[in-house]
Write an enzyme that holds these catalytic residues in place. Structure first.
Site: not given
Ligand code: FAD
Ligand code: EPU
Length: 342
Positions: A159, A229, A325
């Site tokens: 991250r 997250s 995050e």
């Molecule tokens: P924004 O939220 O619009 O911007 C994020 C930051 O970057 C801000 O500080 C902004 O100023 C800056 N920024 C944006 N664009 C630019 C640019 N072109 N140049 C310079 N700076 C810029 N993340 C994960 O890693 N793994 C996941 O599994 C994951 N699951 C998610 C699930 C959900 C339901 C949600 C809502 C979010 C999840 N995220 C996850 C977080 C998010 O999707 C990522 O961080 C994504 O890359 C953000 O993209 P955005 O375009 O919305 O960025």
């Molecule tokens: N768990 C619990 N209770 C909960 C949630 C999770 O017990 O309420 C346990 C699960 O059972 C599992 C472990 O925690 O054993 C990990 O959970 P999960 O697989 O859901 O993944 P996570 O670690 O919570 C991370 C990333 C996600 C990404 C998933 C899948 C971070 C901060 N988050 O979540 O990214 O999608 O793994 O790879 O690293 C994001 O960054 O926004 C995001 C959604």
């Protein structure tokens, strides 16, 4: 002129900007930035707002990046993709699979723009973008100079990347280059993917499986606002991990190459019985405790108060101190999220 940021952030927080400008080219982006600076107004770039929390109104210009375009070059051993920073990430994943190009399937359904993906080195289900990112194209908004950072220069970590550093805040990402090898290997290390057969599995099957897992746990921002997250998974020293395991043998954890241990923050929060816990309009998601949702017209104060409470509960119980995050945006610029909830 519409100045509400509500539809520009997936938390669905109501905040206003002085101005919101949607840009579709590098020139428009640089021009919008220069305009704001010459008017002595703060400016920030936004993708799809899926990793931000607006703490208040933004007293300046929000530049919404919608620079589009996907170019694919085929080589003997790989496909090279050059992607406009404003392309939607998930649609890119779908388009590559439709063209028979595997490699992004584990990163399906992550909201946001392709250009935002390197900023926190998006990751899910055993894959991070750093594994396929060849370069990131930026412009230095102060000088107007274009520059290309290769993967190593991006300093990717969990991250993390150089783009989160304070001295890179005036760099706009305008395009991303990915290299997807033809020697594709499925990554089946995480969750229900481990049950798939590596000999027969297709990238499409992994994509379907990832989408199913994500839909079962993560809230749809269209139904309940959220930013994924809320906290990072904490990475702690070996000695601290051993002390923790002596009390709690079942903590989900992942050993890091440097010997440190990454813990599942969702599990720690869950153990504090916080699923469904509510403060004002904000609540801990019932299916995934690492996600804070906007359940009922939450204010950013509700979300900050809940994040503070969660951090204290987990810290008091496990002596592990969670860090956000999500990126917090104040009146003029980004503010330190950890200080805001500590
Ligand atoms: P924004 O939220 O619009 O911007 C994020 C930051 O970057 C801000 O500080 C902004 O100023 C800056 N920024 C944006 N664009 C630019 C640019 N072109 N140049 C310079 N700076 C810029 N993340 C994960 O890693 N793994 C996941 O599994 C994951 N699951 C998610 C699930 C959900 C339901 C949600 C809502 C979010 C999840 N995220 C996850 C977080 C998010 O999707 C990522 O961080 C994504 O890359 C953000 O993209 P955005 O375009 O919305 O960025
Ligand atoms: N768990 C619990 N209770 C909960 C949630 C999770 O017990 O309420 C346990 C699960 O059972 C599992 C472990 O925690 O054993 C990990 O959970 P999960 O697989 O859901 O993944 P996570 O670690 O919570 C991370 C990333 C996600 C990404 C998933 C899948 C971070 C901060 N988050 O979540 O990214 O999608 O793994 O790879 O690293 C994001 O960054 O926004 C995001 C959604």
């Amino acid at each position: 002129m519409n100045t509400s940021l509500k539809s520009f952030n997936t938390f669905g927080i109501q905040a206003n900007a002085k101005r919101i400008t949607v840009v579709e080219s590098v020139n428009e982006l640089a021009g919008a930035w220069a305009d704001a600076i010459s008017n002595k107004q703060p400016a920030m770039i936004l993708g799809e707002g899926s990793n931000v929390l607006f703490l208040s109104d933004f007293d300046g210009t929000v530049i919404v990046n919608r620079i589009k375009g996907i170019e694919v070059t085929e080589q003997d051993d790989a496909w090279l993709l050059h992607i406009g920073a404003g392309e939607n990430w998930h649609q890119l994943v779908e388009k590559t699979l439709q063209r028979g190009i595997p490699g992004l399937e584990n990163l399906a359904l992550i909201p946001g723009c392709a250009g935002s993906a390197p900023i926190q080195n998006i990751g899910a289900y055993g894959v991070e973008i750093k594994q396929v990112c060849q370069y990131v194209d930026c412009i230095d908004l102060n000088s107007g100079q274009a520059l290309r950072l290769d993967s190593e220069q991006c300093q990717f970590g969990y991250r993390e990347s150089i783009f989160k550093r304070a001295d890179y805040k005036h760099y706009a990402i305008v395009a991303v280059g990915l290299r997807l090898t033809k020697a594709w290997q499925p990554v089946l290390t995480y969750g229900s993917l481990t049950q798939l057969d590596p000999k027969t599995v297709s990238a499409q099957k992994i994509f379907d499986c990832v989408c199913e897992m994500r839909r079962s746990k993560l809230p749809d921002p269209k139904v309940n606002g959220n930013a994924g997250s809320f906290f990072k998974n904490p990475v702690i020293a070996t000695e601290q991990a051993q002390a923790l395991f002596a009390h709690y043998s079942n903590v989900p954890h992942y050993l890091q190459p440097d010997g440190q241990v990454k813990l599942a923050a969702g599990w720690l929060i869950d153990q504090c019985q916080l699923k469904g816990y509510r403060m004002g309009g904000a609540a801990v998601h019932r299916q995934q405790a690492l996600v804070i949702i906007n359940e009922d017209n939450a204010s950013s104060e509700d979300i900050v108060a809940l994040a503070h409470y969660i951090r204290q509960q987990v810290g008091n119980k496990f002596n592990v101190w969670l860090e956000p995050e999500v990126r917090f945006i104040g009146t003029n610029q980004e503010v330190n999220a950890l200080e805001a909830i500590a």
